[in-house]
Design an enzyme around this catalytic site. Structure first.
Site, mmCIF file in Angstrom:
data_model
loop_
_atom_site.group_PDB
_atom_site.id
_atom_site.type_symbol
_atom_site.label_atom_id
_atom_site.label_comp_id
_atom_site.label_asym_id
_atom_site.label_seq_id
_atom_site.Cartn_x
_atom_site.Cartn_y
_atom_site.Cartn_z
ATOM 1 N N GLY A 43 0.767 -1.245 0.000
ATOM 2 C CA GLY A 43 0.000 0.000 0.000
ATOM 3 C C GLY A 43 0.795 1.291 0.000
ATOM 4 C CD GLU A 98 1.003 0.380 6.970
ATOM 5 O OE1 GLU A 98 0.739 0.597 5.761
ATOM 6 O OE2 GLU A 98 0.643 -0.645 7.552
ATOM 7 C CG ASP A 102 -8.987 0.465 9.601
ATOM 8 O OD1 ASP A 102 -9.688 1.213 10.294
ATOM 9 O OD2 ASP A 102 -9.466 -0.488 8.938
ATOM 10 N N GLY A 104 -4.816 -0.367 13.616
ATOM 11 C CA GLY A 104 -3.524 -0.172 14.276
ATOM 12 C C GLY A 104 -2.767 -1.479 14.485
ATOM 13 C CB THR A 106 -0.653 -3.446 10.061
ATOM 14 O OG1 THR A 106 -1.817 -4.132 9.607
ATOM 15 C CG2 THR A 106 0.516 -3.749 9.142
ATOM 16 C CG ASP A 158 -5.373 -3.232 -2.512
ATOM 17 O OD1 ASP A 158 -5.089 -2.866 -1.357
ATOM 18 O OD2 ASP A 158 -5.605 -4.422 -2.811
HETATM 19 P P1 IMP Z 1 -4.717 -1.912 10.247
HETATM 20 O O1 IMP Z 1 -3.825 -3.062 10.634
HETATM 21 O O2 IMP Z 1 -6.164 -2.225 10.515
HETATM 22 O O3 IMP Z 1 -4.294 -0.599 10.849
HETATM 23 O O4 IMP Z 1 -4.675 -1.794 8.697
HETATM 24 C C1 IMP Z 1 -3.571 -1.461 8.024
HETATM 25 C C2 IMP Z 1 -3.696 -1.931 6.588
HETATM 26 O O5 IMP Z 1 -5.052 -2.204 6.209
HETATM 27 C C3 IMP Z 1 -3.243 -0.832 5.697
HETATM 28 O O6 IMP Z 1 -1.863 -0.888 5.455
HETATM 29 C C4 IMP Z 1 -4.044 -1.089 4.431
HETATM 30 O O7 IMP Z 1 -3.348 -1.998 3.606
HETATM 31 C C5 IMP Z 1 -5.312 -1.724 4.909
HETATM 32 N N1 IMP Z 1 -6.428 -0.752 4.973
HETATM 33 C C6 IMP Z 1 -7.027 -0.231 6.063
HETATM 34 N N2 IMP Z 1 -8.008 0.620 5.744
HETATM 35 C C7 IMP Z 1 -8.018 0.653 4.385
HETATM 36 C C8 IMP Z 1 -8.806 1.391 3.433
HETATM 37 O O8 IMP Z 1 -9.705 2.205 3.742
HETATM 38 N N3 IMP Z 1 -8.511 1.152 2.127
HETATM 39 C C9 IMP Z 1 -7.538 0.296 1.706
HETATM 40 N N4 IMP Z 1 -6.788 -0.405 2.559
HETATM 41 C C10 IMP Z 1 -7.021 -0.224 3.890
#
Ligand code: IMP
Length: 174
Positions: A43, A98, A102, A104, A106, A158
């Site tokens: 991403g 990053e 979202d 958090g 990851t 994506d």
């Molecule tokens: P987290 O672990 O939930 O914080 O998500 C991180 C990863 O989820 C990001 O690096 C994105 O690849 C993916 N992601 C989270 N929200 C979105 C979105 O709205 N569109 C596309 N990818 C997302």
């Protein structure tokens, strides 16, 4: 391509102006120190290309491949490293880049696995922050834009590998 499902949230000129600001702030914070910038694939690949040029100075680029989605719009919560760093980061100032934070999960996972490798410092930069679904208490050091609780695509982000090549951030409505 179903363009009618997309509406522009952050146009290209606003993205670029904010990235220039962020880059200047980051360079000012590190002074002349060398910085290892770690882009989280896939991403962040477009943001990475722009932010390292905006930071300028002595920058090394590294990439880390992770996967937490399986083609849908919700995270599985399981983070998988698909490509590890090619070089050690011990003793280096490191900035993890990053596309979006979202839940958090990851970033939290990445910070844990990188911290044990002995970097001199470890900070985070995310183009987008979507605080609505936060599941872990993550504070990102450098944030481009805080966005509402919408699924966004474009500028590297994506949906099932599509839309990464849009030059702007758009809200995707199913
Ligand atoms: P987290 O672990 O939930 O914080 O998500 C991180 C990863 O989820 C990001 O690096 C994105 O690849 C993916 N992601 C989270 N929200 C979105 C979105 O709205 N569109 C596309 N990818 C997302």
């Amino acid at each position: 391509m179903a363009r009618e499902q997309l509406s522009v949230l952050i146009p290209e000129d606003r993205l670029q102006a904010r990235i220039r600001e962020l880059g200047a702030k980051i360079r000012a914070d590190y002074g002349d120190e060398p910085l290892t910038v770690i882009g989280v694939l896939k991403g962040s690949f477009i943001f990475m290309a722009d932010i390292v040029r905006a930071i300028g100075g002595d920058v090394r680029c590294e990439f880390l491949g992770v996967s937490s989605y399986h083609g849908g719009t919700r995270t599985t919560g399981v983070v998988r490293i698909t490509d590890d760093l090619r070089n050690p980061i011990e003793g280096q100032h490191c900035l993890v880049v990053e596309d979006i934070i979202d839940t958090g999960l990851t970033m939290d996972y990445l910070l844990k696995i990188l911290a044990v490798r002995g970097p001199k410092s470890l900070r985070t930069c995310s183009l987008l922050d979507k605080p609505a679904h936060r599941e872990v208490d993550i504070t990102c050091d450098y944030v481009g834009f805080s966005i509402p609780d919408e699924f966004v695509v474009g500028y590297g982000l994506d949906l099932g590998e599509r839309y990464r090549n849009l030059p702007y951030i758009a809200v995707y409505s199913p």
